[in-house]
Design a protein around this motif. Structure first.
Motif, mmCIF file in Angstrom:
data_model
loop_
_atom_site.group_PDB
_atom_site.id
_atom_site.type_symbol
_atom_site.label_atom_id
_atom_site.label_comp_id
_atom_site.label_asym_id
_atom_site.label_seq_id
_atom_site.Cartn_x
_atom_site.Cartn_y
_atom_site.Cartn_z
ATOM 1 N N ARG A 36 0.835 -1.219 0.000
ATOM 2 C CA ARG A 36 0.000 0.000 0.000
ATOM 3 C C ARG A 36 0.863 1.260 0.000
ATOM 4 N NH1 ARG A 36 -3.448 -3.521 2.555
ATOM 5 N NH2 ARG A 36 -2.444 -3.306 4.569
ATOM 6 N N LEU A 58 -3.658 -12.288 -5.300
ATOM 7 C CA LEU A 58 -2.317 -12.191 -4.738
ATOM 8 C C LEU A 58 -1.371 -11.586 -5.764
ATOM 9 C CD1 LEU A 58 -1.857 -15.595 -2.850
ATOM 10 C CD2 LEU A 58 -2.665 -13.397 -1.975
ATOM 11 N N VAL A 59 -0.451 -10.759 -5.283
ATOM 12 C CA VAL A 59 0.621 -10.240 -6.123
ATOM 13 C C VAL A 59 1.536 -11.442 -6.411
ATOM 14 C CG1 VAL A 59 2.519 -8.582 -6.204
ATOM 15 C CG2 VAL A 59 0.409 -7.997 -4.978
ATOM 16 N N GLY A 85 0.942 -11.373 6.977
ATOM 17 C CA GLY A 85 0.484 -11.424 5.579
ATOM 18 C C GLY A 85 1.490 -12.052 4.633
ATOM 19 N N GLN A 92 5.768 -19.404 -1.403
ATOM 20 C CA GLN A 92 6.368 -18.330 -0.586
ATOM 21 C C GLN A 92 6.942 -18.912 0.705
ATOM 22 O OE1 GLN A 92 3.552 -15.133 0.129
ATOM 23 N NE2 GLN A 92 3.337 -14.666 -2.049
ATOM 24 N N ASP A 140 -10.113 -2.746 -1.641
ATOM 25 C CA ASP A 140 -10.284 -4.199 -1.664
ATOM 26 C C ASP A 140 -11.163 -4.702 -0.512
ATOM 27 O OD1 ASP A 140 -8.348 -3.756 0.260
ATOM 28 O OD2 ASP A 140 -6.950 -5.285 -0.459
#
Ligand code: AMP
Length: 206
Positions: A36, A58-59, A85, A92, A140
């Motif tokens: 952000r 998701l990025v 997060g 990941q 979002d």
């Protein structure tokens, strides 16, 4: 201490991360907050991430993992951190384990904040944040996007619960109740006295 905070959108991860990290005297690192900040600062990273964030997706892992590696290499995170997060996919989680292993480290514990879905939808649709002195709804947090983010959580992130349980790292925390009660449950799961002072406080002169 190296800790991951898991939990669906609306479980209170951001709030709990701040309190738990303060007590542990480690930085709370929120990938959502870093994204952000990059979106508001209109950086290249922010421009790439915004498309996915606005859609509630998701990025991509390669963008996210590189960003987290950079952040974890900063001096304040060398001796411990609380990740909020991240990770959000098994890939990941594997990359996080590999980068920590390179430094001879591992995670100490993974806390999963547990809240049933009806309550999450209720919380997210009412959630507002302060931007330039005004309370606004996150793009979002709009109802359609909320539903999609919960689906993404179920499909891509919830499997991390079993992944970390298999490693003997998972503690599930009932995240319904007053904020300080939930914090106390989380700290007890880490073997930390909720009433004590932060371990780094004396050294920091606080
Ligand atoms: P959050 O503030 O944690 O709810 O994150 C807001 C948004 O940022 C998410 O809906 C994703 O679009 C993006 N995001 C945050 N953390 C990650 C992550 N670990 N992997 C991919 N996307 C993420």
């Amino acid at each position: 201490m190296r800790v991951v905070l898991l939990g669906p959108p609306g479980a209170g991860k951001g709030t709990q991360a701040e309190f738990i990290a303060a007590r542990l005297a480690v930085p709370a690192i929120s990938t959502g907050d870093i994204f952000r900040a990059n979106v508001s600062g209109q950086t290249e990273l922010g421009q790439k991430a915004k498309v996915y964030m606005d859609a509630g997706d998701l990025v991509p892992d390669e963008i996210t993992v590189a960003m987290v590696k950079d952040r974890l290499a900063q001096p304040d995170a060398v001796n411990g951190f609380l990740l909020d997060g991240f990770p959000r996919t098994i890939a990941q989680a594997e990359q996080l384990a590999a980068s920590l292993a390179e430094l001879g480290h591992g995670l100490d514990r993974v806390l999963e904040l547990v809240v049933e879905e009806e309550e999450l939808v209720r919380r997210l649709s009412g959630r507002r944040m302060l931007v330039d002195g005004e309370m606004v709804q996150r793009d979002d947090d709009k109802p359609e996007t909320v539903r999609h983010r919960l689906e993404v959580y179920r499909e891509q992130t919830a499997p991390l619960s079993g992944f970390y349980d298999d490693e003997g790292l998972l503690s599930r925390i009932d995240a319904i109740g007053a904020v300080d009660e939930v914090t106390a449950r989380a700290l007890r799961a880490l073997g930390v006295d909720p009433e004590g002072t932060a371990p780094g406080a004396a050294a920091a002169g606080a």
